[in-house]
Write a protein that holds these residues in place. Structure first.
Motif: not given
Ligand code: ATP
Length: 238
Positions: A158-167
């Motif tokens: 399980l991968l918890l990903l926070d805002e990978p698209s930021l910037g």
């Protein structure tokens, strides 16, 4: 379908300040769940609580069949939970290669950690080209690739990903989203994806969870949020 993550009545916050209130959600194995909602809705707090950085004040979390209460962060990582925080958390002074090695440091299967590192270089060609560059020399997109690559070396379930698209440029964001889809479809990875970029998150997600003021206000197939303008307008404001 089995759920790798089941959250029931979860609450947490910062000291005396409550943020999450009675959050219940279920994340099916091998799927992408997009967690959406306005600034301050509690999305980052949800990921921090699930990864053990914040202690819940109530409720239950089951991950891969086991209760997570009181389990320490290192054990969670060993059990297959990886968290890529907002801001990415790579070590700016270390090279790409050294950052990736950190991702496999605790792994007993050294040979597989090395294999996983080669796979990351295949997935992200810019990292292979810049393996001796320091973290601070990388572009925003490359840093995101490095953070993601480092998490993948642990071979998480399980991968918890926070805002990978930021910037990131839209093209790089699209590549990362496509990669997540591919990892779920071919390797059975499960992703809980926090995103401000609702359109790109919904383009790859199976399920959409909308949060507001620390609560889950809707959980529905992502296709429904993509296609139903009335629903989107009501819950996401566009
Ligand atoms: P964003 O997209 O802006 O990060 P979010 O949905 O991820 O929003 P959170 O970052 O989880 O929201 O924040 C939820 C609430 O918790 C906000 O009211 C915020 O002010 C508060 N909060 C966040 N971090 C802290 C902290 N370290 N200490 C105290 N309160 C915090």
């Amino acid at each position: 379908m089995t759920a790798i993550l089941e959250v029931e009545g979860l609450s947490s916050g910062y000291g005396p300040v409550p943020v999450l209130r009675d959050v219940t959600l279920s994340v099916p194995t091998g799927s992408i769940t997009a967690v959406l909602g306005a600034n301050g809705a509690g999305k980052t707090t949800l990921l921090r609580t699930l990864s053990g950085l914040l202690r819940p004040t109530g409720g239950r979390v089951r991950f891969d069949g086991a209760d997570l209460r009181g389990v320490r962060v290192e054990r969670l990582v060993r059990r297959g939970l990886a968290h890529v925080p907002e801001g990415r958390g790579i070590v700016a002074e270390l090279t790409v290669e050294e950052n990736l090695r950190l991702g496999g440091l605790w792994r007993r299967d050294r040979a597989d950690a090395r294999r996983a590192q080669d796979e990351v270089y295949q997935l992200f060609a810019p990292l292979a080209r810049r393996r001796r560059h320091a973290g601070h020399q990388l572009s925003g997109g490359e840093r995101q690739m490095l953070a993601l690559g480092r998490a993948l070396i642990a071979r998480p379930k399980l991968l918890l990903l926070d805002e990978p698209s930021l910037g990131l440029a839209p093209r790089v964001t699209a590549q990362i989203m496509a990669l997540l889809r591919q990892l779920c479809d071919s390797d059975g990875l499960t992703v809980l994806l926090v995103e401000q970029n609702v359109r790109s998150a919904l383009s790859v997600a199976d399920q959409g969870v909308v949060m507001s003021l620390g609560r889950v206000v809707m959980a529905t197939p992502a296709a429904q949020l993509r296609d139903d303008a009335t629903l989107r307008h009501a819950y996401l404001g566009f």
